[in-house]
Scaffold this motif. Structure first.
Motif, PDB file in Angstrom:
ATOM      1  N   VAL A 163       0.828  -1.207   0.000  1.00 40.11           N
ATOM      2  CA  VAL A 163       0.000   0.000   0.000  1.00 40.11           C
ATOM      3  C   VAL A 163       0.863   1.258   0.000  1.00 40.11           C
ATOM      4  O   VAL A 163       1.848   1.355   0.715  1.00 40.11           O
ATOM      5  CB  VAL A 163      -0.956   0.028   1.207  1.00 40.11           C
ATOM      6  CG1 VAL A 163      -1.997  -1.081   1.096  1.00 40.11           C
ATOM      7  CG2 VAL A 163      -0.207  -0.089   2.532  1.00 40.11           C
ATOM      8  N   SER A 167      -6.358   4.778  -1.258  1.00 38.17           N
ATOM      9  CA  SER A 167      -7.142   3.925  -2.164  1.00 38.17           C
ATOM     10  C   SER A 167      -6.642   2.488  -2.132  1.00 38.17           C
ATOM     11  O   SER A 167      -7.427   1.537  -2.241  1.00 38.17           O
ATOM     12  CB  SER A 167      -7.079   4.473  -3.600  1.00 38.17           C
ATOM     13  OG  SER A 167      -7.825   5.662  -3.717  1.00 38.17           O
ATOM     14  N   ASP A 168      -5.327   2.318  -1.964  1.00 38.32           N
ATOM     15  CA  ASP A 168      -4.773   0.970  -1.814  1.00 38.32           C
ATOM     16  C   ASP A 168      -5.310   0.315  -0.549  1.00 38.32           C
ATOM     17  O   ASP A 168      -5.614  -0.893  -0.544  1.00 38.32           O
ATOM     18  CB  ASP A 168      -3.245   1.026  -1.741  1.00 38.32           C
ATOM     19  CG  ASP A 168      -2.594   1.458  -3.037  1.00 38.32           C
ATOM     20  OD1 ASP A 168      -3.228   1.313  -4.096  1.00 38.32           O
ATOM     21  OD2 ASP A 168      -1.452   1.949  -2.976  1.00 38.32           O
ATOM     22  N   ALA A 170      -8.197   0.967   0.859  1.00 37.37           N
ATOM     23  CA  ALA A 170      -9.610   0.651   0.618  1.00 37.37           C
ATOM     24  C   ALA A 170      -9.787  -0.645  -0.159  1.00 37.37           C
ATOM     25  O   ALA A 170     -10.805  -1.330  -0.025  1.00 37.37           O
ATOM     26  CB  ALA A 170     -10.273   1.806  -0.135  1.00 37.37           C
ATOM     27  N   ALA A 171      -8.782  -0.995  -0.956  1.00 38.34           N
ATOM     28  CA  ALA A 171      -8.873  -2.216  -1.777  1.00 38.34           C
ATOM     29  C   ALA A 171      -8.442  -3.471  -1.033  1.00 38.34           C
ATOM     30  O   ALA A 171      -8.570  -4.582  -1.561  1.00 38.34           O
ATOM     31  CB  ALA A 171      -8.034  -2.042  -3.038  1.00 38.34           C
ATOM     32  N   LEU A 172      -7.965  -3.335   0.203  1.00 32.70           N
ATOM     33  CA  LEU A 172      -7.509  -4.495   0.968  1.00 32.70           C
ATOM     34  C   LEU A 172      -8.684  -5.343   1.453  1.00 32.70           C
ATOM     35  O   LEU A 172      -9.816  -4.854   1.561  1.00 32.70           O
ATOM     36  CB  LEU A 172      -6.706  -4.026   2.184  1.00 32.70           C
ATOM     37  CG  LEU A 172      -5.342  -3.388   1.928  1.00 32.70           C
ATOM     38  CD1 LEU A 172      -4.779  -2.836   3.239  1.00 32.70           C
ATOM     39  CD2 LEU A 172      -4.373  -4.384   1.306  1.00 32.70           C
ATOM     40  N   ARG A 177      -8.041  -4.063   7.024  1.00 35.78           N
ATOM     41  CA  ARG A 177      -8.369  -2.645   7.175  1.00 35.78           C
ATOM     42  C   ARG A 177      -8.662  -2.354   8.648  1.00 35.78           C
ATOM     43  O   ARG A 177      -9.801  -2.207   9.070  1.00 35.78           O
ATOM     44  CB  ARG A 177      -9.553  -2.271   6.292  1.00 35.78           C
ATOM     45  CG  ARG A 177      -9.294  -2.449   4.805  1.00 35.78           C
ATOM     46  CD  ARG A 177     -10.302  -1.713   3.943  1.00 35.78           C
ATOM     47  NE  ARG A 177     -11.680  -2.085   4.210  1.00 35.78           N
ATOM     48  CZ  ARG A 177     -12.468  -2.729   3.346  1.00 35.78           C
ATOM     49  NH1 ARG A 177     -11.995  -3.104   2.179  1.00 35.78           N
ATOM     50  NH2 ARG A 177     -13.712  -3.013   3.671  1.00 35.78           N
ATOM     51  N   TYR A 199     -13.537   7.319   0.574  1.00 42.18           N
ATOM     52  CA  TYR A 199     -12.844   6.192  -0.053  1.00 42.18           C
ATOM     53  C   TYR A 199     -13.750   4.967  -0.233  1.00 42.18           C
ATOM     54  O   TYR A 199     -13.271   3.859  -0.475  1.00 42.18           O
ATOM     55  CB  TYR A 199     -11.592   5.843   0.752  1.00 42.18           C
ATOM     56  CG  TYR A 199     -10.480   6.837   0.487  1.00 42.18           C
ATOM     57  CD1 TYR A 199      -9.612   6.667  -0.580  1.00 42.18           C
ATOM     58  CD2 TYR A 199     -10.320   7.974   1.283  1.00 42.18           C
ATOM     59  CE1 TYR A 199      -8.611   7.586  -0.849  1.00 42.18           C
ATOM     60  CE2 TYR A 199      -9.328   8.906   1.019  1.00 42.18           C
ATOM     61  CZ  TYR A 199      -8.474   8.716  -0.048  1.00 42.18           C
ATOM     62  OH  TYR A 199      -7.494   9.631  -0.326  1.00 42.18           O
ATOM     63  N   ASP A 200     -15.067   5.199  -0.109  1.00 46.56           N
ATOM     64  CA  ASP A 200     -16.075   4.164  -0.394  1.00 46.56           C
ATOM     65  C   ASP A 200     -15.942   2.927   0.486  1.00 46.56           C
ATOM     66  O   ASP A 200     -16.223   1.803   0.055  1.00 46.56           O
ATOM     67  CB  ASP A 200     -16.027   3.749  -1.876  1.00 46.56           C
ATOM     68  CG  ASP A 200     -16.297   4.921  -2.814  1.00 46.56           C
ATOM     69  OD1 ASP A 200     -17.176   5.745  -2.490  1.00 46.56           O
ATOM     70  OD2 ASP A 200     -15.622   5.017  -3.850  1.00 46.56           O
ATOM     71  N   ILE A 201     -15.503   3.141   1.733  1.00 49.01           N
ATOM     72  CA  ILE A 201     -15.468   2.043   2.709  1.00 49.01           C
ATOM     73  C   ILE A 201     -16.115   2.554   4.006  1.00 49.01           C
ATOM     74  O   ILE A 201     -15.437   2.696   5.030  1.00 49.01           O
ATOM     75  CB  ILE A 201     -14.029   1.539   2.959  1.00 49.01           C
ATOM     76  CG1 ILE A 201     -13.048   2.711   3.196  1.00 49.01           C
ATOM     77  CG2 ILE A 201     -13.556   0.657   1.812  1.00 49.01           C
ATOM     78  CD1 ILE A 201     -11.665   2.268   3.632  1.00 49.01           C
ATOM     79  N   ASN A 207     -19.456  -3.544   2.562  1.00 50.14           N
ATOM     80  CA  ASN A 207     -18.083  -3.538   2.036  1.00 50.14           C
ATOM     81  C   ASN A 207     -17.208  -2.466   2.683  1.00 50.14           C
ATOM     82  O   ASN A 207     -16.183  -2.076   2.126  1.00 50.14           O
ATOM     83  CB  ASN A 207     -18.088  -3.338   0.512  1.00 50.14           C
ATOM     84  CG  ASN A 207     -18.870  -4.390  -0.214  1.00 50.14           C
ATOM     85  OD1 ASN A 207     -18.729  -5.592   0.057  1.00 50.14           O
ATOM     86  ND2 ASN A 207     -19.736  -3.971  -1.125  1.00 50.14           N
ATOM     87  N   ARG A 256      -7.325  10.917  -2.916  1.00 49.13           N
ATOM     88  CA  ARG A 256      -8.603  11.542  -3.254  1.00 49.13           C
ATOM     89  C   ARG A 256      -8.755  12.931  -2.625  1.00 49.13           C
ATOM     90  O   ARG A 256      -9.826  13.522  -2.690  1.00 49.13           O
ATOM     91  CB  ARG A 256      -9.771  10.635  -2.849  1.00 49.13           C
ATOM     92  CG  ARG A 256      -9.814   9.319  -3.628  1.00 49.13           C
ATOM     93  CD  ARG A 256     -11.127   8.582  -3.441  1.00 49.13           C
ATOM     94  NE  ARG A 256     -11.133   7.323  -4.169  1.00 49.13           N
ATOM     95  CZ  ARG A 256     -12.170   6.491  -4.240  1.00 49.13           C
ATOM     96  NH1 ARG A 256     -13.302   6.788  -3.605  1.00 49.13           N
ATOM     97  NH2 ARG A 256     -12.075   5.372  -4.915  1.00 49.13           N
TER      98      ARG A 256
END
Length: 324
Positions: A163, A167-168, A170-172, A177, A199-201, A207, A256
């Motif tokens: 990471v 954003s990295d 958030a993709a975990l 997380r 970050y959409d989490i 999710n 972001r």
């Protein structure tokens, strides 16, 4: 210590104490020296330099007091003013002339603005214009450091998880997380929850980040917990804190642009700057040299190595060839 928040409830009390008893430095004095070229462009000027009481504020005040005195000014050192409000109020009252501030503080705390402006130059200009028109304070061009909020991981954890950005993170996978935050950041309107949304989490959302994976603790403990990757992989930090280097933490990019810039800026009362315009150029010599890495180093000399801020300020100025 809350760096960027203003204890508004205590403002009236602190202001009355400052006005009635005089603002008092809690951190001693600065070292007497001279400019390397022997010039004294501020000869005859009398200036009062103040600062807030946290390490970085005191250091910036000491650097400024030392350098302007070396340039010939008669400087009164009121650095290390107790509380978050007293130095600001002293400047508003005309009892202090120069104070280092942060653009995010000016925007949110002093003027109650809620718009997030990601561009540091635009934010500085907006704050500059507001402060000049409403308080007759001149915010000089900002230094090259940004003491804002960020998330960090131990360098080993950042490498293990691959990471570099939020954003990295958030993709975990959800179990990776895990976060450590202090109560103040957790509850801020521009703090943890809105950051996760960006970050959409979302916290406890589909999710998103599970509440059990968020540990709230004292701000100081966040750094050591993050370095140990227990109980969290990621911890909230300030980007110029000396513990980042000392604990080998990796600061993750806020790709972001959620976090508001907190560019360090010297603020001067406009009448003082009009009387002594040389101040702007002298402070500019300092500002252009101040970076995130440098502030981490200087803060660490005080907070970790236990050096006196006045000594750290002088030694840095001397190492830069600015004073003798």
């Amino acid at each position: 210590m809350i760096r960027h928040s203003l204890r508004v409830g205590a403002l009236a009390l602190i202001a009355s104490v400052a006005a009635g008893c005089g603002l008092v430095s809690s951190s001693g004095t600065f070292q007497t020296t001279s400019l390397t070229d022997g010039e004294k462009p501020l000869d005859g000027a009398s200036l009062v330099v103040t600062s807030k009481s946290f390490t970085e504020g005191v250091l910036l005040g000491k650097i400024t007091a030392t350098y302007l005195a070396a340039a010939g000014a008669n400087v009164t050192d009121l650095t290390g003013a107790p509380g978050s409000a007293s130095s600001r109020q002293a400047q508003l009252n005309g009892d202090a002339d120069i104070l280092w501030e942060y653009t995010g503080t000016g925007w949110v705390n002093y003027h109650g603005e809620t718009e997030t402006i990601a561009d540091p130059d635009e934010l500085w200009q907006r704050v500059h214009d507001l402060e000049l028109s409403s308080n007759n304070l001149e915010w000089l061009p900002p230094a090259n450091f940004n003491d804002t909020y960020a998330f960090a991981a131990s360098s080993a954890t950042a490498e293990r998880l691959g990471v570099k950005t939020l954003s990295d993170v958030a993709a975990l996978p959800p179990n990776e997380r895990t976060f450590c935050v202090d109560d103040e950041f957790f509850s801020r309107a521009d703090g943890f929850g809105p950051m996760l949304d960006t970050y959409d989490i979302p916290l406890d959302g589909p999710n998103g980040v599970e509440g059990k994976n968020v540990t709230r603790m004292d701000a100081g403990v966040v750094y050591t917990s993050t370095a140990q990757s227990s109980p969290c992989n990621f911890g909230m930090v300030y980007t110029t804190d000396g513990r980042i280097k000392n604990l080998d933490l990796t600061v993750l990019e806020d790709d972001r642009k959620f976090f508001l810039p907190y560019s360090g800026t010297a603020v001067v009362r406009a009448p003082v700057l009009e009387a002594h315009p040389e101040i702007a150029d002298l402070v500019g010599v300092i500002s252009e040299r101040l970076t995130d890495d440098l502030m981490q180093e200087l803060n660490g000399k005080v907070d970790i190595e236990g050096e006196d801020p006045a000594d750290v300020a002088y030694e840095w100025l001397r190492s830069e060839g600015l004073v003798t």
